[in-house]
Design a protein around this motif. Structure first.
Motif, mmCIF file in Angstrom:
data_model
loop_
_atom_site.group_PDB
_atom_site.id
_atom_site.type_symbol
_atom_site.label_atom_id
_atom_site.label_comp_id
_atom_site.label_asym_id
_atom_site.label_seq_id
_atom_site.Cartn_x
_atom_site.Cartn_y
_atom_site.Cartn_z
ATOM 1 N N ASP A 129 0.799 -1.214 0.000
ATOM 2 C CA ASP A 129 0.000 0.000 0.000
ATOM 3 C C ASP A 129 0.839 1.274 0.000
ATOM 4 O OD1 ASP A 129 1.004 -0.101 2.538
ATOM 5 O OD2 ASP A 129 -0.936 -0.291 3.554
ATOM 6 N N ARG A 130 2.139 1.140 -0.244
ATOM 7 C CA ARG A 130 2.978 2.343 -0.338
ATOM 8 C C ARG A 130 3.241 2.650 -1.811
ATOM 9 N NH1 ARG A 130 9.024 0.045 1.250
ATOM 10 N NH2 ARG A 130 9.138 -1.542 -0.382
ATOM 11 N N GLU A 131 3.829 3.807 -2.052
ATOM 12 C CA GLU A 131 4.161 4.164 -3.431
ATOM 13 C C GLU A 131 5.231 3.213 -3.966
ATOM 14 O OE1 GLU A 131 5.112 8.057 -6.192
ATOM 15 O OE2 GLU A 131 5.044 8.249 -4.012
ATOM 16 N N VAL A 132 5.023 2.734 -5.173
ATOM 17 C CA VAL A 132 5.878 1.695 -5.736
ATOM 18 C C VAL A 132 7.149 2.295 -6.327
ATOM 19 C CG1 VAL A 132 6.048 -0.032 -7.575
ATOM 20 C CG2 VAL A 132 3.968 0.139 -6.206
ATOM 21 N N SER A 133 8.271 1.632 -6.075
ATOM 22 C CA SER A 133 9.516 1.910 -6.785
ATOM 23 C C SER A 133 9.861 0.641 -7.557
ATOM 24 C CB SER A 133 10.641 2.273 -5.813
ATOM 25 O OG SER A 133 11.889 2.304 -6.497
ATOM 26 N N PHE A 134 9.710 0.684 -8.879
ATOM 27 C CA PHE A 134 9.901 -0.528 -9.669
ATOM 28 C C PHE A 134 11.304 -1.086 -9.508
ATOM 29 C CE2 PHE A 134 6.388 1.647 -11.803
ATOM 30 C CZ PHE A 134 5.467 0.611 -11.859
ATOM 31 N N GLN A 135 12.306 -0.225 -9.506
ATOM 32 C CA GLN A 135 13.684 -0.694 -9.408
ATOM 33 C C GLN A 135 13.989 -1.214 -8.013
ATOM 34 O OE1 GLN A 135 16.584 2.222 -10.591
ATOM 35 N NE2 GLN A 135 18.260 0.792 -10.594
ATOM 36 N N ARG A 136 13.603 -0.437 -6.995
ATOM 37 C CA ARG A 136 13.896 -0.847 -5.618
ATOM 38 C C ARG A 136 13.166 -2.138 -5.247
ATOM 39 N NH1 ARG A 136 10.963 2.943 -2.040
ATOM 40 N NH2 ARG A 136 9.277 1.481 -2.556
ATOM 41 N N ASP A 137 11.891 -2.242 -5.612
ATOM 42 C CA ASP A 137 11.073 -3.375 -5.203
ATOM 43 C C ASP A 137 11.096 -4.523 -6.199
ATOM 44 O OD1 ASP A 137 10.319 -1.825 -3.012
ATOM 45 O OD2 ASP A 137 8.630 -0.950 -4.089
ATOM 46 N N ARG A 138 11.793 -4.325 -7.332
ATOM 47 C CA ARG A 138 11.868 -5.346 -8.390
ATOM 48 C C ARG A 138 10.468 -5.764 -8.825
ATOM 49 N NH1 ARG A 138 16.601 -9.659 -7.580
ATOM 50 N NH2 ARG A 138 16.275 -9.696 -9.831
ATOM 51 N N ILE A 139 9.667 -4.753 -9.136
ATOM 52 C CA ILE A 139 8.283 -4.937 -9.562
ATOM 53 C C ILE A 139 8.199 -4.723 -11.074
ATOM 54 C CG2 ILE A 139 5.944 -4.012 -9.366
ATOM 55 C CD1 ILE A 139 6.894 -5.442 -6.868
ATOM 56 N N ASP A 140 7.429 -5.561 -11.748
ATOM 57 C CA ASP A 140 7.222 -5.393 -13.190
ATOM 58 C C ASP A 140 6.085 -4.419 -13.478
ATOM 59 O OD1 ASP A 140 9.233 -7.276 -14.026
ATOM 60 O OD2 ASP A 140 7.872 -8.876 -13.399
ATOM 61 N N VAL A 141 4.958 -4.620 -12.809
ATOM 62 C CA VAL A 141 3.797 -3.755 -13.003
ATOM 63 C C VAL A 141 3.134 -3.537 -11.652
ATOM 64 C CG1 VAL A 141 3.416 -4.634 -15.347
ATOM 65 C CG2 VAL A 141 2.174 -5.642 -13.441
ATOM 66 N N ALA A 142 2.255 -2.541 -11.587
ATOM 67 C CA ALA A 142 1.568 -2.252 -10.334
ATOM 68 C C ALA A 142 0.145 -1.794 -10.616
ATOM 69 C CB ALA A 142 2.314 -1.177 -9.547
ATOM 70 N N ILE A 143 -0.749 -2.126 -9.695
ATOM 71 C CA ILE A 143 -2.099 -1.574 -9.688
ATOM 72 C C ILE A 143 -2.156 -0.668 -8.473
ATOM 73 C CG2 ILE A 143 -4.562 -2.077 -9.587
ATOM 74 C CD1 ILE A 143 -3.896 -4.863 -10.715
ATOM 75 N N VAL A 144 -2.286 0.626 -8.708
ATOM 76 C CA VAL A 144 -2.162 1.603 -7.635
ATOM 77 C C VAL A 144 -3.355 2.558 -7.649
ATOM 78 C CG1 VAL A 144 0.353 1.494 -7.717
ATOM 79 C CG2 VAL A 144 -0.846 3.227 -9.055
ATOM 80 N N PRO A 187 -22.867 2.895 14.737
ATOM 81 C CA PRO A 187 -21.400 2.760 14.680
ATOM 82 C C PRO A 187 -20.882 3.021 13.267
ATOM 83 C CG PRO A 187 -22.428 0.850 15.743
ATOM 84 C CD PRO A 187 -23.527 1.632 15.104
ATOM 85 N N LEU A 188 -19.827 3.822 13.186
ATOM 86 C CA LEU A 188 -19.155 4.053 11.906
ATOM 87 C C LEU A 188 -17.888 3.209 11.854
ATOM 88 C CD1 LEU A 188 -19.475 7.928 11.445
ATOM 89 C CD2 LEU A 188 -21.009 6.118 10.678
ATOM 90 N N LEU A 189 -17.591 2.691 10.674
ATOM 91 C CA LEU A 189 -16.423 1.831 10.468
ATOM 92 C C LEU A 189 -15.454 2.578 9.572
ATOM 93 C CD1 LEU A 189 -18.497 -1.396 9.760
ATOM 94 C CD2 LEU A 189 -17.471 -0.715 11.945
ATOM 95 N N ASN A 190 -14.265 2.848 10.089
ATOM 96 C CA ASN A 190 -13.310 3.703 9.380
ATOM 97 C C ASN A 190 -12.139 2.920 8.817
ATOM 98 O OD1 ASN A 190 -14.650 6.174 10.202
ATOM 99 N ND2 ASN A 190 -13.828 5.782 12.247
ATOM 100 N N ASP A 191 -11.745 3.282 7.610
ATOM 101 C CA ASP A 191 -10.448 2.876 7.057
ATOM 102 C C ASP A 191 -9.503 4.034 7.335
ATOM 103 O OD1 ASP A 191 -8.216 2.263 5.560
ATOM 104 O OD2 ASP A 191 -9.183 2.560 3.617
ATOM 105 N N ASP A 192 -8.610 3.870 8.333
ATOM 106 C CA ASP A 192 -7.772 5.010 8.724
ATOM 107 C C ASP A 192 -6.385 4.980 8.088
ATOM 108 O OD1 ASP A 192 -6.369 3.095 10.108
ATOM 109 O OD2 ASP A 192 -6.705 3.953 12.102
ATOM 110 N N SER A 193 -6.234 4.214 6.985
ATOM 111 C CA SER A 193 -4.969 4.270 6.254
ATOM 112 C C SER A 193 -4.887 5.626 5.572
ATOM 113 C CB SER A 193 -4.880 3.141 5.217
ATOM 114 O OG SER A 193 -6.017 3.128 4.389
ATOM 115 N N GLU A 194 -3.969 6.447 6.020
ATOM 116 C CA GLU A 194 -3.915 7.844 5.611
ATOM 117 C C GLU A 194 -3.465 7.993 4.161
ATOM 118 O OE1 GLU A 194 -1.926 11.586 7.706
ATOM 119 O OE2 GLU A 194 -2.370 9.961 9.099
ATOM 120 N N TRP A 195 -4.237 8.746 3.364
ATOM 121 C CA TRP A 195 -3.781 9.126 2.041
ATOM 122 C C TRP A 195 -2.766 10.250 2.163
ATOM 123 C CZ3 TRP A 195 -4.820 5.563 -1.141
ATOM 124 C CH2 TRP A 195 -6.072 4.972 -1.247
ATOM 125 N N ARG A 196 -1.996 10.448 1.083
ATOM 126 C CA ARG A 196 -1.024 11.531 1.090
ATOM 127 C C ARG A 196 -1.721 12.882 1.272
ATOM 128 N NH1 ARG A 196 0.832 10.796 -3.671
ATOM 129 N NH2 ARG A 196 2.658 9.568 -3.235
#
Length: 314
Positions: A129-144, A187-196
């Motif tokens: 769930d973080r910003e992808v670095s293709f070179q650092r993470d050795r990722i081919d593609v990403a869904i972001v 009751p409210l259900l929160n996703d508290d993963s903070e966006w930038r």
């Protein structure tokens, strides 16, 4: 320091291996004189004597021996890397970075369709769930998500990300939810993963403003660090969650969730397919992208941002 002539280093490594300018010339299809001249120029450029020259043989100096060892090690590493890159270029293996909630609620339930369409395609999925670095993470593609992507690359918009409250049908019936102001009593259900650049409750606050529901504090509810967990709690009848289009539409269509209110927050955000420019023409990348676009369009034509016909012009 003057720049080191790389061609001269390659010639030196071969000559050092043979301890012969003649044999080095034979390997490189050059004359013995040409090899000798290249080595002399290299020594002058480096300011080092690399060979002791006898009448019929060569011997490495201490400096020459150390340089030869290092060059052999470096060239072996380069050869291994090139072989690895060539294998990756022709491989059917794709390492894909996917946001965890998107992977759980949308991608994984559909992977059987991908395997049927492209049985030779092999995915290595990394939930991230973080910003992808293709070179650092050795990722081919990403869904972001567009919220957390700022780097360059080949970008194809997949699907709108619209936000709206959801709950289980049983919960809505029990609480007789009909107006947004009633959220103050449930009751409210929160996703508290903070966006930038925003707080964990920014989207709830914006939706409440859109619905003209005043005096309701999203922070008083139960919080989760992932959107799919908040959605799952809503399915279990624990309260009202703020759902995202690709995370809840299956559950709505299958009756596990419902939209108790009509207001929908659309800030222009989207889920994106991203890969480095150098990867975009690889057959596995094209196969995955083609499948994703078709699935998004089938999932929600009004929310799909790229159609299968659009791919021909990309």
């Amino acid at each position: 320091m003057k720049s080191i002539p790389l061609a001269g280093l390659g010639t030196f490594a071969i000559a050092a291996r043979h301890l012969s300018f003649t044999k080095a010339g034979q390997e490189m299809h050059l004359t013995q004189g040409a090899i000798s001249q290249q080595i002399r120029q290299l020594e002058e450029r480096l300011g080092l004597t690399l060979f002791v020259r006898y009448h019929r043989r060569l011997e490495l100096t201490v400096a020459g021996a150390r340089l030869a060892v290092q060059l052999n090690h470096s060239f072996n590493e380069i050869n291994e890397l090139v072989s690895e890159l060539q294998e990756e270029e022709t491989s059917n293996i794709l390492t894909v970075s996917v946001m965890p909630s998107f992977a759980t609620k949308w991608l994984i339930p559909r992977l059987g369709s991908l395997q049927e369409a492209y049985p030779d395609l092999q995915l290595r999925i990394q939930a991230n769930d973080r910003e992808v670095s293709f070179q650092r993470d050795r990722i081919d593609v990403a869904i972001v998500h567009s919220h957390v992507h700022s780097s360059k690359g080949h970008i194809v918009p997949l699907m709108k990300d619209k936000v709206f409250p959801v709950c289980s049908p049983a919960f809505a019936q029990q609480r007789t939810l009909s107006e947004a102001s009633q959220l103050a009593q449930v009751p409210l259900l929160n996703d508290d993963s903070e966006w930038r650049f925003s707080s964990p409750y920014a989207e709830w606050e914006k939706w409440l403003l859109l619905a003209n529901a005043k005096g309701i504090k999203p922070s008083r509810g139960i919080s989760f660090n992932r959107g799919d967990l908040a959605v799952q709690a809503a399915i279990a009848g624990q309260g009202v969650a703020l759902g995202r289009t690709p995370l809840v539409m299956d559950d709505i269509q299958q009756g596990r969730l419902m939209m108790p209110f009509s207001e929908i927050l659309d800030e222009g955000h989207a889920y994106l397919f991203v890969c480095p420019e150098m990867q975009r023409q690889r057959a596995p990348v094209q196969q995955l992208l083609s499948w994703l676009v078709a699935q998004c369009y089938q999932y929600s034509p009004e929310d799909a941002l790229t159609t299968p016909d659009d791919l021909n012009s990309l």
